[in-house]
Design a protein around this motif. Structure first.
Motif, mmCIF file in Angstrom:
data_model
loop_
_atom_site.group_PDB
_atom_site.id
_atom_site.type_symbol
_atom_site.label_atom_id
_atom_site.label_comp_id
_atom_site.label_asym_id
_atom_site.label_seq_id
_atom_site.Cartn_x
_atom_site.Cartn_y
_atom_site.Cartn_z
ATOM 1 N N PHE A 1 7.093 2.243 6.320
ATOM 2 C CA PHE A 1 7.937 3.219 6.895
ATOM 3 C C PHE A 1 7.503 4.392 5.902
ATOM 4 O O PHE A 1 6.523 4.352 5.128
ATOM 5 N N ASP A 2 8.110 5.609 6.346
ATOM 6 C CA ASP A 2 7.671 7.097 5.879
ATOM 7 C C ASP A 2 8.899 7.821 5.433
ATOM 8 O O ASP A 2 9.852 7.303 5.677
ATOM 9 N N ASN A 3 8.561 9.046 4.904
ATOM 10 C CA ASN A 3 9.684 9.773 4.322
ATOM 11 C C ASN A 3 9.846 10.846 5.425
ATOM 12 O O ASN A 3 10.506 11.987 5.229
ATOM 13 N N GLY A 4 9.340 10.936 6.710
ATOM 14 C CA GLY A 4 9.429 11.946 7.689
ATOM 15 C C GLY A 4 8.778 13.229 7.268
ATOM 16 O O GLY A 4 9.084 14.225 7.827
ATOM 17 N N GLY A 5 7.751 13.259 6.438
ATOM 18 C CA GLY A 5 6.977 14.346 6.377
ATOM 19 C C GLY A 5 7.062 14.985 5.189
ATOM 20 O O GLY A 5 6.646 16.383 4.925
ATOM 21 N N HIS A 6 8.323 14.844 4.300
ATOM 22 C CA HIS A 6 8.575 15.669 3.343
ATOM 23 C C HIS A 6 9.170 14.917 2.079
ATOM 24 O O HIS A 6 9.794 13.611 2.452
ATOM 25 N N SER A 7 9.298 15.276 0.813
ATOM 26 C CA SER A 7 10.104 14.450 -0.195
ATOM 27 C C SER A 7 11.315 15.404 -0.158
ATOM 28 O O SER A 7 11.470 16.529 -0.124
ATOM 29 N N VAL B 1 1.083 -1.141 -0.073
ATOM 30 C CA VAL B 1 -0.220 0.140 0.018
ATOM 31 C C VAL B 1 0.793 1.194 0.045
ATOM 32 O O VAL B 1 1.825 1.306 0.803
ATOM 33 N N THR B 2 0.469 2.089 -1.030
ATOM 34 C CA THR B 2 1.341 3.577 -0.860
ATOM 35 C C THR B 2 0.100 4.522 -0.668
ATOM 36 O O THR B 2 -0.939 4.383 -1.133
ATOM 37 N N GLY B 3 0.713 5.458 0.213
ATOM 38 C CA GLY B 3 -0.496 6.518 0.459
ATOM 39 C C GLY B 3 0.432 7.769 1.179
ATOM 40 O O GLY B 3 1.663 7.820 1.019
ATOM 41 N N TYR B 4 -0.462 8.743 1.380
ATOM 42 C CA TYR B 4 0.218 9.794 2.220
ATOM 43 C C TYR B 4 -0.852 10.237 3.166
ATOM 44 O O TYR B 4 -2.037 10.298 3.188
ATOM 45 N N ALA B 5 -0.246 10.979 4.322
ATOM 46 C CA ALA B 5 -0.854 11.673 5.500
ATOM 47 C C ALA B 5 -0.610 13.124 5.165
ATOM 48 O O ALA B 5 0.491 13.625 4.918
ATOM 49 N N ALA B 6 -1.635 14.013 5.345
ATOM 50 C CA ALA B 6 -1.539 15.381 5.128
ATOM 51 C C ALA B 6 -0.481 15.997 6.163
ATOM 52 O O ALA B 6 -0.474 15.579 7.318
ATOM 53 N N PRO B 7 0.286 16.705 5.715
ATOM 54 C CA PRO B 7 0.132 17.399 4.355
ATOM 55 C C PRO B 7 1.148 16.724 3.289
ATOM 56 O O PRO B 7 0.822 16.522 1.961
ATOM 57 N N GLN B 8 2.248 15.873 3.566
ATOM 58 C CA GLN B 8 3.169 15.643 2.652
ATOM 59 C C GLN B 8 3.851 14.270 3.407
ATOM 60 O O GLN B 8 4.928 13.850 2.754
ATOM 61 N N THR B 9 3.342 13.560 4.295
ATOM 62 C CA THR B 9 3.989 12.354 4.748
ATOM 63 C C THR B 9 3.669 11.352 3.946
ATOM 64 O O THR B 9 2.636 10.504 3.929
ATOM 65 N N GLN B 10 4.461 10.871 2.914
ATOM 66 C CA GLN B 10 4.279 9.642 2.096
ATOM 67 C C GLN B 10 4.729 8.308 2.862
ATOM 68 O O GLN B 10 5.748 8.462 3.632
ATOM 69 N N PHE B 11 3.914 7.269 2.696
ATOM 70 C CA PHE B 11 4.361 5.983 3.463
ATOM 71 C C PHE B 11 4.060 4.941 2.447
ATOM 72 O O PHE B 11 3.239 4.913 1.514
ATOM 73 N N VAL B 12 4.849 3.839 2.837
ATOM 74 C CA VAL B 12 4.585 2.429 2.279
ATOM 75 C C VAL B 12 4.193 1.521 3.311
ATOM 76 O O VAL B 12 4.951 1.376 4.245
ATOM 77 N N LEU B 13 3.173 0.862 3.250
ATOM 78 C CA LEU B 13 2.657 -0.413 4.124
ATOM 79 C C LEU B 13 2.546 -1.564 3.526
ATOM 80 O O LEU B 13 1.959 -1.648 2.363
ATOM 81 N N ARG B 14 3.257 -2.564 3.962
ATOM 82 C CA ARG B 14 3.124 -3.895 3.484
ATOM 83 C C ARG B 14 2.569 -4.874 4.369
ATOM 84 O O ARG B 14 2.789 -4.891 5.568
ATOM 85 N N LEU B 15 1.336 -5.524 3.795
ATOM 86 C CA LEU B 15 0.414 -6.413 4.537
ATOM 87 C C LEU B 15 0.391 -7.677 4.147
ATOM 88 O O LEU B 15 0.262 -7.864 2.854
#
Length: 535
Positions: A131-137, A74-88
């Motif tokens: 895992f996430d990108n720490g809130g930014h790219s 799963v790829t997604g993001y939480a506002a405003p720019q926290t991109q994450f990847v979730l493996r289920l």
């Protein structure tokens, strides 16, 4: 007890994490408690929705969900720019959620944790993992261009990690039909800072947290500048050569190895070492078997650490004895560290308006006033609050760990923080009931080392949270330069290691050694929150 420990090592060694040529050495993998598996209640693709979802107060969006290698990715993001990847896991999920921290200035999404051995737990399908990108790219973990935005700075400081935890657990709940029954966080360096921020600010997010090599982030930038200013000459040339640090390292080991009662090629407590590099000074002319005057002076400065003109320590110690081989090369402060410090201090994160635009690593001055400004400006990013009352009340468990040859964060900062926690949380016994510290002899910054131990702290944490097995000792294994496999128990601090005799590479040759008096580990620098101090 020792016979049991030796038998346990035998079992652990039968489950060594796989290691390939030129990879991290094999290490013991602890067995996780058996749990019933849970099957998904939705197709993977059904997790994608055309609208914003909420895990109050977090707004998030799932961008994609696809099956790959028995996993719903799963790829997604939480506002405003926290991109994450979730493996289920599509099969074998056992109700566990794991989140990994990022490093440096983040900006990219990782996929592994350290110590590296623990990644084997993620491969068997027992965990949902995010895992996430720490809130930014960003362009990489050394890029801070994004930090011109004040909100993104706060996302990096602590908000992004919490947002990912909320969003990911909401997705896990939807996919499997129930919330995770146990949640864990593992991080080192910048990820260790993430880990402690969770315990301090969001104590209900995780049941077990493993935090490695975390130190006051603002002060660590100052450490990089100190070493750059002393490790580079006026023309910008490296003071140390690989041959020079190898000579110094060997002299340190020769002089300080036996301080722990055994000659085994490692220093168990570098604080007891007081080797003076001046004993290696060249007598007549520079040579391969001696250090020139500039190298002696720089080595002394490295060991001392950032210091004000009046003698005040501005950081919890300096480079630990044994870290010398890390003073040269791509990870050294003279190469990458100085630029990271420039970005943190002057342009973006800490003092964006207080220093000139053309500020460089050479311009920083080491004074009590400059440190005070640095700590004040860096407070939002500094995970040094010792009050873990809410985390303990939640039932949370914490494992702190520190490599004792850490060439990036030193060895004393984690001890200083643990002392502050002890002082705040009711003393050593009360603290050890929920928070344990492990020191790794010969260990560098998060991984590797002149004795490259690997140890399964995640496995130890899962056993503690789910079975109540308090980690008095964690087995460590290192592949030595001669190919031999060294086993060594790491005892929860302040318990030390006592040599019983026999093969120094076998765990059964060692026993726990309780200290005669409780140590005082607070370091006397202005940023310490500890009450009990010692040097």
């Amino acid at each position: 007890m020792m016979r049991g420990l030796a038998l346990a090592f035998g079992l652990w060694l039968g489950m060594l994490c796989a290691a390939t040529a030129n990879a991290v050495p094999a290490a013991p993998l602890l067995a996780l408690p058996e749990r019933a598996t849970q099957a998904p209640v939705l197709p993977c693709a059904a997790l994608v929705t055309p609208v914003t979802a909420r895990a109050d107060p977090i707004a998030y969006r799932v961008i994609s969900a696809s099956e790959q290698d028995a996993t719903c990715i799963v790829t997604g993001y939480a506002a405003p720019q926290t991109q994450f990847v979730l493996r289920l896991p599509l099969a074998g999920y056992r109700g566990r959620y794991l989140q990994g921290g990022c490093g440096g200035m983040c900006g990219v999404i990782g996929n592994t944790i350290v110590p590296s051995c623990s990644n084997a737990h993620l491969a068997d399908g027992g965990f949902a993992v995010a895992f996430d990108n720490g809130g930014h790219s960003g362009a990489g973990i050394g890029d801070a261009t994004w930090a011109s935005d004040p909100e993104l700075r706060m996302q990096f400081a602590h908000k992004a990690t919490h947002a990912t935890a909320m969003a990911a657990k909401a997705i896990v709940t939807r996919f499997y039909g129930s919330a995770p029954t146990a949640s864990y966080f593992v991080g080192c360096s910048g990820g260790g800072r993430d880990a402690l921020m969770e315990a301090q600010r969001y104590p209900d997010d995780f049941d077990g947290i493993v935090a490695g090599s975390s130190v006051s982030m603002p002060a660590a930038m100052q450490l990089f500048l100190w070493e750059a200013q002393h490790g580079l000459d006026a023309a910008g040339h490296e003071v140390f050569t690989p041959a020079a640090v190898a000579l110094l390292h060997q002299a340190v080991i020769t002089n300080c190895d036996a301080l722990d009662g055994i000659r085994d090629g490692q220093i168990d407590d570098p604080r007891r070492c007081h080797f003076d590099p001046a004993t290696l000074r060249c007598r007549d002319k520079d040579g391969s078997d001696c250090l020139n005057t500039s190298q002696v002076d720089a080595a002394r400065a490295y060991y001392q650490g950032p210091t004000a003109p009046d003698g005040t320590a501005l950081f919890p110690g300096g480079a630990p004895y044994g870290s010398e081989l890390g003073w040269v090369g791509p990870g050294a402060a003279t190469q990458t560290g100085k630029f990271a410090a420039e970005a943190f201090l002057s342009r973006l994160l800490l003092l964006p308006d207080a220093l000139p635009e053309n500020f460089t690593w050479r311009d920083w001055r080491f004074t009590r006033a400059s440190l005070a400004r640095l700590l004040a400006a860096g407070a939002p990013f500094d995970a040094t609050d010792p009050d873990l009352t809410r985390f303990r009340a939640h039932g949370g468990k914490l494992i702190l760990w520190q490599g004792l040859a850490d060439n990036a964060a030193g060895a004393r900062g984690m001890l200083d923080y643990y002392q502050a926690v002890r002082d705040t949380m009711g003393g050593l016994a009360a603290t050890r009931a929920f928070a344990r510290l492990f020191l790794v002899p010969g260990g560098y910054h998060c991984q590797g080392g002149y004795v490259p131990y690997e140890q399964d702290f995640l496995g130890a944490m899962v056993q503690w949270v789910e079975q109540g097995n308090v980690p008095d000792a964690v087995p460590a294994v290192a592949r030595l330069a001669d190919g031999a496999l060294r086993e060594r128990p790491l005892y929860a601090y302040p318990t030390g290691t006592r040599y019983l005799g026999g093969d120094v590479n076998r765990a059964g040759s060692f026993a726990p050694a309780a200290p005669s008096t409780e140590p005082a580990d607070g370091f006397p620098w202005p940023g310490s929150k500890a009450h009990a101090t010692g040097r």
